[in-house]
Structures are given as C-alpha cells and as structure tokens.
Design a protein around this motif. Structure first.
Motif, PDB file in Angstrom:
ATOM      1  N   LEU A  68      30.082   5.694  29.979  1.00  0.00           N
ATOM      2  CA  LEU A  68      28.811   5.083  29.949  1.00  0.00           C
ATOM      3  C   LEU A  68      29.295   3.421  30.011  1.00  0.00           C
ATOM      4  O   LEU A  68      28.262   2.680  30.607  1.00  0.00           O
ATOM      5  CB  LEU A  68      28.150   5.365  28.506  1.00  0.00           C
ATOM      6  N   ASP A  69      30.398   3.056  29.265  1.00  0.00           N
ATOM      7  CA  ASP A  69      30.473   1.579  29.029  1.00  0.00           C
ATOM      8  C   ASP A  69      30.980   1.180  30.679  1.00  0.00           C
ATOM      9  O   ASP A  69      30.378   0.012  31.123  1.00  0.00           O
ATOM     10  CB  ASP A  69      31.718   1.412  28.101  1.00  0.00           C
ATOM     11  N   ARG A  70      31.455   1.892  31.228  1.00  0.00           N
ATOM     12  CA  ARG A  70      32.105   1.538  32.430  1.00  0.00           C
ATOM     13  C   ARG A  70      30.630   1.440  33.411  1.00  0.00           C
ATOM     14  O   ARG A  70      30.604   0.314  34.155  1.00  0.00           O
ATOM     15  CB  ARG A  70      32.973   2.768  33.353  1.00  0.00           C
ATOM     16  N   LEU A  71      29.817   2.439  33.385  1.00  0.00           N
ATOM     17  CA  LEU A  71      28.558   2.424  34.256  1.00  0.00           C
ATOM     18  C   LEU A  71      27.711   1.314  33.866  1.00  0.00           C
ATOM     19  O   LEU A  71      27.122   0.546  34.680  1.00  0.00           O
ATOM     20  CB  LEU A  71      27.850   3.575  33.980  1.00  0.00           C
ATOM     21  N   ARG A  72      27.627   0.923  32.516  1.00  0.00           N
ATOM     22  CA  ARG A  72      26.840  -0.245  32.242  1.00  0.00           C
ATOM     23  C   ARG A  72      27.266  -1.705  32.958  1.00  0.00           C
ATOM     24  O   ARG A  72      26.578  -2.473  33.028  1.00  0.00           O
ATOM     25  CB  ARG A  72      26.620  -0.291  30.705  1.00  0.00           C
ATOM     26  N   ARG A  73      28.756  -1.561  32.817  1.00  0.00           N
ATOM     27  CA  ARG A  73      29.484  -2.759  33.405  1.00  0.00           C
ATOM     28  C   ARG A  73      29.095  -3.027  34.867  1.00  0.00           C
ATOM     29  O   ARG A  73      29.622  -3.928  35.498  1.00  0.00           O
ATOM     30  CB  ARG A  73      30.975  -2.734  33.141  1.00  0.00           C
ATOM     31  N   PRO A 105      27.798  -3.493  38.326  1.00  0.00           N
ATOM     32  CA  PRO A 105      26.471  -4.127  38.998  1.00  0.00           C
ATOM     33  C   PRO A 105      25.382  -3.177  39.623  1.00  0.00           C
ATOM     34  O   PRO A 105      24.325  -3.284  39.364  1.00  0.00           O
ATOM     35  CB  PRO A 105      27.234  -5.335  39.724  1.00  0.00           C
ATOM     36  N   GLU A 106      26.254  -2.404  40.390  1.00  0.00           N
ATOM     37  CA  GLU A 106      25.186  -1.537  41.118  1.00  0.00           C
ATOM     38  C   GLU A 106      24.527  -0.300  40.386  1.00  0.00           C
ATOM     39  O   GLU A 106      23.818   0.409  40.975  1.00  0.00           O
ATOM     40  CB  GLU A 106      25.907  -0.768  42.570  1.00  0.00           C
ATOM     41  N   ILE A 107      25.001  -0.189  39.230  1.00  0.00           N
ATOM     42  CA  ILE A 107      24.519   0.960  38.469  1.00  0.00           C
ATOM     43  C   ILE A 107      23.649   0.482  37.176  1.00  0.00           C
ATOM     44  O   ILE A 107      22.734   1.068  36.786  1.00  0.00           O
ATOM     45  CB  ILE A 107      25.723   1.875  38.009  1.00  0.00           C
ATOM     46  N   ARG A 108      24.107  -0.671  36.977  1.00  0.00           N
ATOM     47  CA  ARG A 108      23.362  -1.369  35.539  1.00  0.00           C
ATOM     48  C   ARG A 108      21.990  -1.281  35.525  1.00  0.00           C
ATOM     49  O   ARG A 108      21.519  -1.050  34.375  1.00  0.00           O
ATOM     50  CB  ARG A 108      23.939  -2.747  35.538  1.00  0.00           C
TER      51      ARG A 108
END
Lengths: 225, 236
Positions: free
Chosen positions: A211-216, A218-221
């Motif tokens: 989740l941390d990686r996805l929040r960081r 840009p294309e998924i945030r």
C-alpha cells in the motif's frame, strides 16, 4: 430423412413436436431442431433464427424464472430472455458449431446463456464486502462511500497492470491479489500461503509495504487518496 | 504531530486494525491517538478504494466460467481457470450454482478445478537427506521438496544424461506413509511448447524422467483423487 431439404415450416412443426417429447422426457428425434439451429447459426438464416426463438421461448423463460439467483436480479424476464438469445447467437458462430454435435449440447449451451446473463446482473450489483472498513472510516469521521466510483472494465485492467508493475516482489503481488482481487482477510491469506507468509504479521507487513508503494506511485496515487 | 505513545503499536498493527484483526489494545490506542488515527484513515481509504476497484479483476466472466464447466475451454486457458477457481471462493460458488442449475441434465464429470491442487512455489526446503531410501541419486542441496495437501514431492537431478540433455528424479510420499499408494499413476513433464514426457510412478513412489532438453517445465502428477501441479521446474 433429408432434413436439409425440408422447408422451414415443416421443420419447425416437427421440432415443436419433438421438443414436447423432450420436455416430457420421452424418446425424441433431435434432427429437426438441430437443423433449425444449424441454419440459424451456420447459414445466418433469419427465419430459422425466428423459428428457433419461438420454439424455445417457453423453455428458456422457464429456465430464467427458476434460476436460483433470479430473485436477486431486478431486470424483468423479457430483458433477460432477450439477453440470453443475443448472447447465444453472438457466442456460437459457424466456426464453433462443430463443438456442438448434438441437440443436447446446444440446449446445454442455451441454458448456460440463461445462467450467465443472470449472473452478469448479479455481479454488476454485487457489493464489495468492505463494510468493516466503511464502519471504521465512519468512526474516523469520513463520509461513508463518498469517494468511491466504479471503474470501467478496461480502466480497471489498466490499473491492475500498473499496480503489478509498481509492486516490489512476489510476496507483495500475492498479498495484493488475494486481498484486492479475491477479497480475502489477511488471516486467510496466511492460511492459503504459509510458505510465503509464515505468520499473519508477514501478511500485514507485505500488505502495508504494498500500500505504501502504491500510494507513492504517481500513476496510482489518485485511486488511493 | 507524533504518536502519543511511540513504540506501543507498529505500522503493521495499524494495518491489522484496518482489516479488523488487531487486538483490543491497538484499537484503544488508535482511538486516542490523532497521529495513528490519521495513519489508519490513510490505509483504510486505500484498502477500500483498491478493493472496490479491483474486486474480481482476475475472475473469468460468468459465461466463460460456464464454458469451462461445459468443457469448451481448452489448453492453457483451461489450466488458468482451474488454478483460479481452486483459489477463488466466489467463482467456486458460481460453479456450484451452475451445476445445480444444469442439474436436470446428466451429471457433469468432475472438472479440473475439483482435481487441481496447484503447488506454486510451495518449496519446503532443500532436502539434505530423504527419509525413505528410494530416491535415485541427487546429492545434498540439489533437491527441492514441495507440498500439496498431504503429499510431499521431492525433485532432484537424475542420473547423468547425454550431452546437452538432463533428467529429473522424483519421489512422491503421502503422509499416510504407504509407499505404493501412488504406484502406476502418471507423472508428466510439460514444456512451454512441444510434447510432454510421460512416466509412471513406481511402487516405492519414485519416478524418473530421462533424457530431456534443459528448460523450464510444469510437472503434473496425476494421482487418483487429484492432479498435483508443480510450476516452474527448472532443469539444466
């Protein structure tokens, strides 16, 4: 009997008679109905298609009405019936007809179309089981469901591909798949894959990292914040 | 803003709280700590949004699942659906519903999903020495053990093969310990392309696939009540 040489009206008559026998579970001859299917599908004969729909409208309506999930679907019987026949015609083209060498095969497939047209509606209205997180967000002061929006199928697949590109390793991909796509709780994830996740803490860690990686990313945030 | 009791709960605890699996002490802390509460809010939003967006993203359509059930899906896609159904409770439920619905037709044969128990990267450990003395010869550290339900599969290199060819030695052991329970069953080594190599498990649970090209294979063990699949068996 040369059924291919028979006029459609005669075929349709014989087909209706034989269908009555089929429904009474008596011995029946299938070549008349099968020939109507063949003309409708392989020859794209519109009159044969109309005869087919007329012959099987009663049978298929009964399937729709008696389907175990029918009560959970709001659409009316005619809508589902139209969907069933449209799906059948679209799914079986001349090139696939050889996969259905008997009338029983064709009727089974028609029955599958009745099932899948209903199940599509069930899936469309299916809620993701996120009630506990909804309650939690409400407790924390967030409007329930305020931000959620449906994604089109293509958009969702695109997002799924991006998510998998961003994740660091197989543990993260596995937990994301089991949690997001299959909706499993972390304890169930650990039970399913104890080799990769010896403890449930390993699942929490992998999920939190993901989740941390996805929040960081840009294309998924924008989907997660 | 910082946590009112640093060190009391970890970030992993907060994720456990989001999914409703945290102990009461974590829940009490989150309710009283603005910092941890804000963290939980962030994870909860991400969890909810992504689960809504990705719900059933890998499930085959209801229609394709039905075609699979009727035996109209073949090849790799059939295996992919079987593997998915083995994991997905909702697709399993839909298949059950379909079978009930088509119930007045002749009973369908058990589908691949009923039989498949996929072993994906379920490596237990390198096996320095096997409990049974029937394995044909891999040296310590070269073997790998896999687990599928109550069956352990141990794989290692077989006897020396011709130049640029390899062999695979295997041992299948059930927890019941009956060495001949798998005797006569087929073991298949399936390449990404080309023809599978088939051999038979002997009365001691051993099998040998001899003289094959180096590469990555799928191993299938066709046991009486299930089909065990070991993916990504790398040879050579």
């Amino acid at each position: 009997m040369d059924v291919q040489g028979m006029a459609l009206a005669g075929l349709a008559d014989r087909c209706r008679q034989e269908t009555q026998k089929y429904r009474r579970r008596e011995a029946f001859r299938e070549e008349f109905c099968y020939e109507i299917f063949r003309r409708a599908i392989c020859d794209r004969d519109g009159d044969a298609w109309s005869a087919l729909v007329e012959t099987y409208a009663g049978l298929t309506r009964g399937w729709i009405i008696r389907h175990p999930a029918r009560a959970t679907v709001r659409e009316d019987d005619d809508y589902l019936l139209n969907g069933l026949f449209e799906r059948f015609l679209r799914a079986i083209g001349p090139e696939r007809f050889v996969q259905f060498p008997t009338l029983a095969n064709l009727l089974n497939y028609l029955k599958l179309c009745a099932h899948s047209v209903i199940l599509d509606e069930v899936r469309r209205h299916e809620q993701t089981p996120v009630e506990s997180v909804d309650r939690l967000l409400e407790e924390l002061g967030e409007e329930p469901g305020a931000e959620s929006r449906e994604l089109a199928n293509v958009e969702a697949r695109d997002l799924w591909d991006k998510i998998n590109q961003v994740l660091a390793d197989e543990a993260e991909r596995r937990v994301i798949y089991l949690r997001l796509a299959l909706g499993l709780a972390p304890r169930e994830v650990q039970r399913r894959d104890p080799t990769r996740f010896p403890t449930v803490g390993d699942v929490y860690r992998a999920y939190r990292n993901a989740l941390d990686r996805l929040r960081r990313a840009p294309e998924i945030r924008r989907f997660v914040e | 803003m910082s946590c009112i009791r640093p060190g009391l709960v970890s970030t992993d605890d907060l994720v456990a709280y989001v999914v409703g699996e945290a102990p009461a002490a974590v829940a009490d802390h989150v309710r009283s700590c603005p910092r941890c509460s804000a963290e939980v809010l962030t994870y909860a939003r991400a969890d909810r949004r992504l689960r809504r967006a990705m719900n059933r993203i890998k499930c085959p359509s209801a229609h394709r699942l039905g075609e699979y059930e009727l035996g109209l899906v073949l090849g790799d896609e059939r295996w992919a659906i079987a593997g998915h159904v083995a994991e997905c409770q909702r697709c399993t439920a839909e298949l059950r519903l379909l079978r009930g619905f088509i119930g007045d037709e002749p009973a369908p044969a058990p589908s691949l999903a009923d039989r498949a128990r996929r072993v994906i990267s379920a490596i237990l450990m390198p096996t320095p020495k096997l409990a049974l003395g029937t394995f044909r010869g891999a040296s310590a550290g070269e073997t790998r053990s896999f687990r599928a339900g109550d069956v352990t599969i141990t794989l290692g290199p077989g006897p020396a093969a011709r130049r640029r060819r390899v062999s695979l030695d295997g041992l299948v052991v059930g927890d019941q310990g009956d060495p001949d329970q798998f005797a006569g069953r087929e073991a298949r080594l399936v390449p990404a392309t080309g023809t599978s190599v088939v051999t038979v498990i002997d009365d001691l649970g051993s099998f040998l696939v001899d003289d094959v090209a180096p590469g990555v294979y799928r191993l299938e063990l066709d046991l009486a009540d299930r089909l065990i699949v070991v993916d990504d068996v790398s040879l050579g």
